[in-house]
Design an enzyme around this catalytic site. Sequence first.
Site, PDB file in Angstrom:
ATOM      1  N   TYR A  58       8.167  30.990  88.430  1.00  0.00           N
ATOM      2  CA  TYR A  58       8.513  30.346  89.493  1.00  0.00           C
ATOM      3  C   TYR A  58       8.689  28.943  89.071  1.00  0.00           C
ATOM      4  O   TYR A  58       9.211  28.047  89.933  1.00  0.00           O
ATOM      5  CB  TYR A  58       7.477  30.311  90.438  1.00  0.00           C
TER       6      TYR A  58
ATOM      7  N   LYS B 194       2.106  36.143  87.035  1.00  0.00           N
ATOM      8  CA  LYS B 194       2.507  37.444  86.712  1.00  0.00           C
ATOM      9  C   LYS B 194       3.436  37.408  85.356  1.00  0.00           C
ATOM     10  O   LYS B 194       3.822  36.296  85.093  1.00  0.00           O
ATOM     11  CB  LYS B 194       3.476  37.690  87.769  1.00  0.00           C
TER      12      LYS B 194
HETATM   13  P1  NDP Z   1       7.920  33.440 103.188  1.00  0.00           P
HETATM   14  O1  NDP Z   1       8.411  34.934 103.710  1.00  0.00           O
HETATM   15  O2  NDP Z   1       6.342  32.940 103.154  1.00  0.00           O
HETATM   16  O3  NDP Z   1       8.695  32.351 103.961  1.00  0.00           O
HETATM   17  C1  NDP Z   1       8.962  31.152 103.579  1.00  0.00           C
HETATM   18  C2  NDP Z   1       9.569  30.294 104.782  1.00  0.00           C
HETATM   19  O4  NDP Z   1       8.977  30.153 105.828  1.00  0.00           O
HETATM   20  C3  NDP Z   1       9.781  28.861 104.197  1.00  0.00           C
HETATM   21  O5  NDP Z   1      11.242  28.586 104.518  1.00  0.00           O
HETATM   22  C4  NDP Z   1       8.889  28.006 105.115  1.00  0.00           C
HETATM   23  O6  NDP Z   1       9.318  26.668 105.352  1.00  0.00           O
HETATM   24  C5  NDP Z   1       8.920  29.017 106.294  1.00  0.00           C
HETATM   25  N1  NDP Z   1       7.778  28.744 107.102  1.00  0.00           N
HETATM   26  C6  NDP Z   1       6.419  28.828 106.681  1.00  0.00           C
HETATM   27  N2  NDP Z   1       5.602  28.909 107.902  1.00  0.00           N
HETATM   28  C7  NDP Z   1       6.317  28.521 108.869  1.00  0.00           C
HETATM   29  C8  NDP Z   1       5.982  28.232 110.374  1.00  0.00           C
HETATM   30  N3  NDP Z   1       4.930  28.351 110.398  1.00  0.00           N
HETATM   31  N4  NDP Z   1       7.001  28.080 111.204  1.00  0.00           N
HETATM   32  C9  NDP Z   1       8.275  28.190 110.748  1.00  0.00           C
HETATM   33  N5  NDP Z   1       8.876  28.408 109.365  1.00  0.00           N
HETATM   34  C10 NDP Z   1       7.836  28.575 108.416  1.00  0.00           C
HETATM   35  O7  NDP Z   1       8.588  33.271 101.628  1.00  0.00           O
HETATM   36  P2  NDP Z   1       8.709  33.787 100.400  1.00  0.00           P
HETATM   37  O8  NDP Z   1       9.738  34.638 100.069  1.00  0.00           O
HETATM   38  O9  NDP Z   1       8.461  32.529  99.370  1.00  0.00           O
HETATM   39  O10 NDP Z   1       7.336  34.693  99.891  1.00  0.00           O
HETATM   40  C11 NDP Z   1       5.982  34.009  99.988  1.00  0.00           C
HETATM   41  C12 NDP Z   1       5.381  34.322  98.486  1.00  0.00           C
HETATM   42  O11 NDP Z   1       5.124  35.505  98.117  1.00  0.00           O
HETATM   43  C13 NDP Z   1       6.234  33.509  97.575  1.00  0.00           C
HETATM   44  O12 NDP Z   1       6.128  32.191  97.622  1.00  0.00           O
HETATM   45  C14 NDP Z   1       5.332  34.094  96.133  1.00  0.00           C
HETATM   46  O13 NDP Z   1       4.425  33.616  95.997  1.00  0.00           O
HETATM   47  C15 NDP Z   1       5.624  35.784  96.509  1.00  0.00           C
HETATM   48  N6  NDP Z   1       6.643  36.572  96.371  1.00  0.00           N
HETATM   49  C16 NDP Z   1       6.496  37.497  95.419  1.00  0.00           C
HETATM   50  C17 NDP Z   1       7.539  38.254  94.819  1.00  0.00           C
HETATM   51  C18 NDP Z   1       7.248  39.254  93.865  1.00  0.00           C
HETATM   52  O14 NDP Z   1       8.619  39.838  93.375  1.00  0.00           O
HETATM   53  N7  NDP Z   1       6.311  39.772  93.538  1.00  0.00           N
HETATM   54  C19 NDP Z   1       8.791  38.075  95.566  1.00  0.00           C
HETATM   55  C20 NDP Z   1       9.058  36.708  96.440  1.00  0.00           C
HETATM   56  C21 NDP Z   1       7.983  36.259  96.705  1.00  0.00           C
HETATM   57  P3  NDP Z   1       8.270  25.185 105.121  1.00  0.00           P
HETATM   58  O15 NDP Z   1       8.113  25.128 103.659  1.00  0.00           O
HETATM   59  O16 NDP Z   1       9.373  24.386 105.807  1.00  0.00           O
HETATM   60  O17 NDP Z   1       7.245  25.725 105.910  1.00  0.00           O
END
Ligand code: NDP
Length: 312
Positions: free
Chosen positions: A55, A84
């Site tokens: 990341y 990871k």
């Molecule tokens: P999420 O599904 O958590 O979505 C993130 C988005 O949602 C951002 O654009 C954020 O914007 C927005 N958001 C958050 N809260 C709100 C709210 N209350 N209202 C409106 N919008 C909101 O995204 P990720 O794909 O990042 O998944 C989360 C985590 O999972 C990752 O950060 C990582 O740690 C993990 N992950 C692991 C993977 C793997 O292969 N093991 C792959 C992908 C992710 P804002 O910042 O403006 O709030």
Amino acid sequence: MSALSINIQLNTGASIPAVGFGTVCDEANKGIFKEALEAALLEGGYRHIDTAWCYGTEALIGEVLQKLFDSGKLKREDVFVTTKVWPSLWANPLKSLDKSLHDLHLDYVDLLLQHWPLAFDSDENGHPKVPKDEQGHVKFAKGADYLDTWKKMIEIYKTTDKVKAIGISNYTVAMMKRLLEQTDVVPAANQVELHPHLPQVEFVKFCQDHHIIVEAFSPLGSTGAPNLKIPIVVDLAKKYGVPAVDILVNYHVQAGRVVLPRSQNIKRIKKGFSEVKLTKNELAQLDQYGIEHPKRYICQDWGKGIGFEHWG
Ligand code: NDP
């Protein structure tokens, strides 16, 4: 009550906070990342950080943790940290872990996950992170077996104090069966994409039957949070008088799963998530929505053909 104070037990006996702070960060948001994480730990009530070597945020996380430990505002044992091993470092998970520990300013992590059941043809330092040939196809390491990485992680787990637990990510049921047949440590967790558009009911049952905690990534549907608009999520939010995001979080924690939402919006982070006691019937309705409207958001080209349903 806050959903952030709910804990789940891993098969090691250790406790893991059910809501973890996702730490993927776009370049544009790197400037506010440290402030966001500090707010999450000091004001949002987060006690679990989900990160990864790939990341590029571990050094920023390390700076924040060091500052909070030095000031006495947080103790190491107060926070659960997951990192990871990326497939470009598949042959040397210890090297990956040591680099993560160095950047995080930690002596150990609470959970080390194998990021993908894949092996990339990169150099010994894991670069490039995603090697590609001239046609743009991902280059996989010839003759490599993803279980080789898992076996080396078992060795780290058994012979060092650098990890409290080990687990996997993006493993299918078939891969978990193979792992369970050929190795002697049951993964503490399997982290996969999971939300009301992708409930993966049989996958979840397999993990539960084998005492593997399911961790849900991209719970909001990733960037832009499209899952907030799912009709049944909106309806339940109205019924309980909470924001839709609380329904997406409680869909997991009420079912005994870990959930990893990401935000770099300080206002949202400070607000946290209320605990919403969704009924069994409502949880089943949320599953049913995804069975009828399946959608996977994270479909990178290296994962094609692994065997996950609804890819691409
Ligand atoms: P999420 O599904 O958590 O979505 C993130 C988005 O949602 C951002 O654009 C954020 O914007 C927005 N958001 C958050 N809260 C709100 C709210 N209350 N209202 C409106 N919008 C909101 O995204 P990720 O794909 O990042 O998944 C989360 C985590 O999972 C990752 O950060 C990582 O740690 C993990 N992950 C692991 C993977 C793997 O292969 N093991 C792959 C992908 C992710 P804002 O910042 O403006 O709030």
